[in-house]
Design a protein around this motif. Structure first.
Motif, PDB file in Angstrom:
ATOM      1  N   ASP A 104       1.203  -0.736   0.123  1.00  0.00           N
ATOM      2  CA  ASP A 104       0.026   0.003  -0.207  1.00  0.00           C
ATOM      3  C   ASP A 104       1.068   1.512   0.148  1.00  0.00           C
ATOM      4  O   ASP A 104       0.812   1.451   0.983  1.00  0.00           O
TER       5      ASP A 104
ATOM      6  N   THR B  58       0.215   4.046  -0.642  1.00  0.00           N
ATOM      7  CA  THR B  58      -0.561   5.232   0.097  1.00  0.00           C
ATOM      8  C   THR B  58       0.147   5.339   1.705  1.00  0.00           C
ATOM      9  O   THR B  58      -0.737   6.755   2.502  1.00  0.00           O
ATOM     10  N   LEU B  59       0.610   4.210   1.908  1.00  0.00           N
ATOM     11  CA  LEU B  59       1.505   4.363   3.458  1.00  0.00           C
ATOM     12  C   LEU B  59       2.457   5.941   3.767  1.00  0.00           C
ATOM     13  O   LEU B  59       3.259   5.666   5.021  1.00  0.00           O
ATOM     14  N   GLY B  60       2.670   6.202   2.862  1.00  0.00           N
ATOM     15  CA  GLY B  60       3.619   6.632   2.598  1.00  0.00           C
ATOM     16  C   GLY B  60       4.830   6.607   3.024  1.00  0.00           C
ATOM     17  O   GLY B  60       5.766   4.694   2.323  1.00  0.00           O
TER      18      GLY B  60
ATOM     19  N   SER C   4      -2.383  11.668  -5.062  1.00  0.00           N
ATOM     20  CA  SER C   4      -1.891  12.099  -3.992  1.00  0.00           C
ATOM     21  C   SER C   4      -0.049  12.550  -3.190  1.00  0.00           C
ATOM     22  O   SER C   4      -0.105  11.394  -3.380  1.00  0.00           O
ATOM     23  N   PRO C   5      -0.277  12.807  -2.008  1.00  0.00           N
ATOM     24  CA  PRO C   5       0.961  12.938  -1.578  1.00  0.00           C
ATOM     25  C   PRO C   5       1.545  11.953  -0.635  1.00  0.00           C
ATOM     26  O   PRO C   5       2.899  11.648  -1.050  1.00  0.00           O
ATOM     27  N   ALA C   6       0.524  10.876  -0.254  1.00  0.00           N
ATOM     28  CA  ALA C   6       0.581  10.399  -0.008  1.00  0.00           C
ATOM     29  C   ALA C   6       1.388   8.967  -0.593  1.00  0.00           C
ATOM     30  O   ALA C   6       2.280   8.579  -0.502  1.00  0.00           O
ATOM     31  N   PHE C   7       1.207   9.278  -1.788  1.00  0.00           N
ATOM     32  CA  PHE C   7       1.004   7.612  -2.486  1.00  0.00           C
ATOM     33  C   PHE C   7       2.245   8.208  -3.165  1.00  0.00           C
ATOM     34  O   PHE C   7       3.616   7.488  -3.650  1.00  0.00           O
ATOM     35  N   HIS C   8       2.462   9.226  -3.787  1.00  0.00           N
ATOM     36  CA  HIS C   8       3.834  10.163  -4.694  1.00  0.00           C
ATOM     37  C   HIS C   8       4.859   9.455  -2.710  1.00  0.00           C
ATOM     38  O   HIS C   8       6.424   9.141  -3.378  1.00  0.00           O
ATOM     39  N   GLU C   9       4.655   9.889  -1.995  1.00  0.00           N
ATOM     40  CA  GLU C   9       5.845   9.008  -0.540  1.00  0.00           C
ATOM     41  C   GLU C   9       6.240   8.287  -1.134  1.00  0.00           C
ATOM     42  O   GLU C   9       7.319   7.747  -0.932  1.00  0.00           O
ATOM     43  N   GLY C  10       5.227   7.401  -0.899  1.00  0.00           N
ATOM     44  CA  GLY C  10       5.006   5.456  -0.844  1.00  0.00           C
ATOM     45  C   GLY C  10       6.218   5.509  -2.672  1.00  0.00           C
ATOM     46  O   GLY C  10       6.898   4.747  -2.476  1.00  0.00           O
TER      47      GLY C  10
END
Length: 345
Positions: free
Chosen positions: A115, A117-119, A166-172
């Motif tokens: 996942d 989106t967990l960043g 999304s920022p979270a997805f990009h971080e992950g």
């Protein structure tokens, strides 16, 4: 429209067996870069079933298993449960590496689920996949298929419309390249602009687009083939300008494209498949070039629409005018390079 559209066509063994055809160019080496293995109620597709399809006669030397929610761990942290699928696939790969089933190396490459989106918190999950898969784990697929019509959604996944942005997805997603991992992108054609933005934001991350880019011809897209093609081809042409993106040419045996070949009394021939597939597959080859394209079976999902032998015969018909080097790209070399598999050539 109400309810959910079943994306998978049922596998009808008698329907498939009614169509028999000779194997074209049986000496052509093949790496099948996209298939699944699972044991579900009324649908078992494990190593024995995969080998039975391969033994139809095509010279498949290696395969890549892509995540499909199979064999997740029954307990432990939720984020870590998909690592069970990688453990399972690596066991299958070990069986084949023993040579007891011949030269084919099923699961030579493994693509798992994490996942994103967990960043940054997804990194331990990625590291667990790498440990579980040994030297076979290659990347992640986090399905992004979304549509305004809830009936088009796969109930097994629930991505947000803007997940890829999304920022979270990009971080992950940023965790992949440092670990040497690639990304399998599964989305619908109207989401391709989001993938273009993602590919440009992360030029060092290798991405492969699954199933010709998510062509739709059912539900609210029925009867809109020209409109869908125009939007799809414009986005695909722009995506082709991203050098870190490749394409899996296949996956059109699902119900989603709406070709209707499953409605005949027997399974389609390779000639019938080519007639349906050519308008979508040839542009992929033209826009991305053979060095950035790879044929895929997407079995057992596509098995509801055609047989393994006919499917690879159809690919061979589509590549009939290609040079020997171009055929090598399409049938094994592009997949071998993208997934960093042992050379079979």
């Amino acid at each position: 429209m109400s309810g959910t559209i079943q994306h998978y066509l049922p596998v009808r063994e008698a329907w498939l067996a009614a169509r028999q055809e000779a194997i074209l160019d049986p000496g052509q080496l093949i790496v099948d870069p996209h298939h699944h293995l699972w044991d579900r109620p009324n649908w078992r597709y494990l190593l024995d079933e995969m080998l039975a399809d391969i033994r139809a006669g095509h010279d498949v030397r290696a395969t890549v298993m892509v995540q499909a929610r199979a064999m997740h761990r029954a307990s432990g942290p939720e984020a870590m449960k998909p690592v069970g699928e990688t453990e399972f696939a690596n066991g299958v790969a070990a069986i084949c590496a023993s040579g007891i089933h011949g030269d084919v190396r099923v699961c030579a490459g493994i693509v798992g689920m994490a996942d994103l989106t967990l960043g940054a918190a997804v990194r331990p999950v990625l590291e667990a996949h790498i440990r579980a898969g040994g030297d076979r784990f290659r990347g992640i697929r986090h399905s992004a298929t979304w549509d305004p019509d809830p009936a088009m959604l796969n109930p097994a996944y629930n991505p947000a419309e803007d997940m890829l942005d999304s920022p979270a997805f990009h971080e992950g997603f940023a965790q992949l390249a440092p670990l040497g991992l690639s990304f399998d992108a599964w989305l619908y054609f109207h989401q391709l602009p989001r993938l273009i933005r993602l590919a440009r934001a992360f030029p060092d991350t290798q991405i492969v687009l699954d199933h010709c880019g998510g062509i739709l011809g059912i539900g609210r897209y029925a009867g809109r083939r020209d409109e869908v093609f125009a939007a799809w081809s414009a986005s695909m042409r722009e995506l082709a300008t991203c050098p870190n993106v490749m394409v899996k040419v296949g996956g059109l045996g699902m119900r989603l494209p709406g070709f209707g070949l499953d409605e005949a009394d027997i399974a389609p021939s390779s000639e019938m498949l080519v007639q349906a597939w050519r308008p979508w597959m040839e542009p992929c080859l033209e826009m991305f070039g053979t060095s950035r394209c790879m044929f895929e079976s997407n079995f057992p999902v596509d098995k509801g629409g055609y047989g393994y032998a006919a499917g690879w015969n159809a690919f061979k018909r589509l590549a009939q005018s290609a040079s020997a080097e171009e055929k090598a790209d399409l049938f094994w070399r592009s997949a071998t390079r993208f997934y960093r598999l042992p050379d079979i050539g």
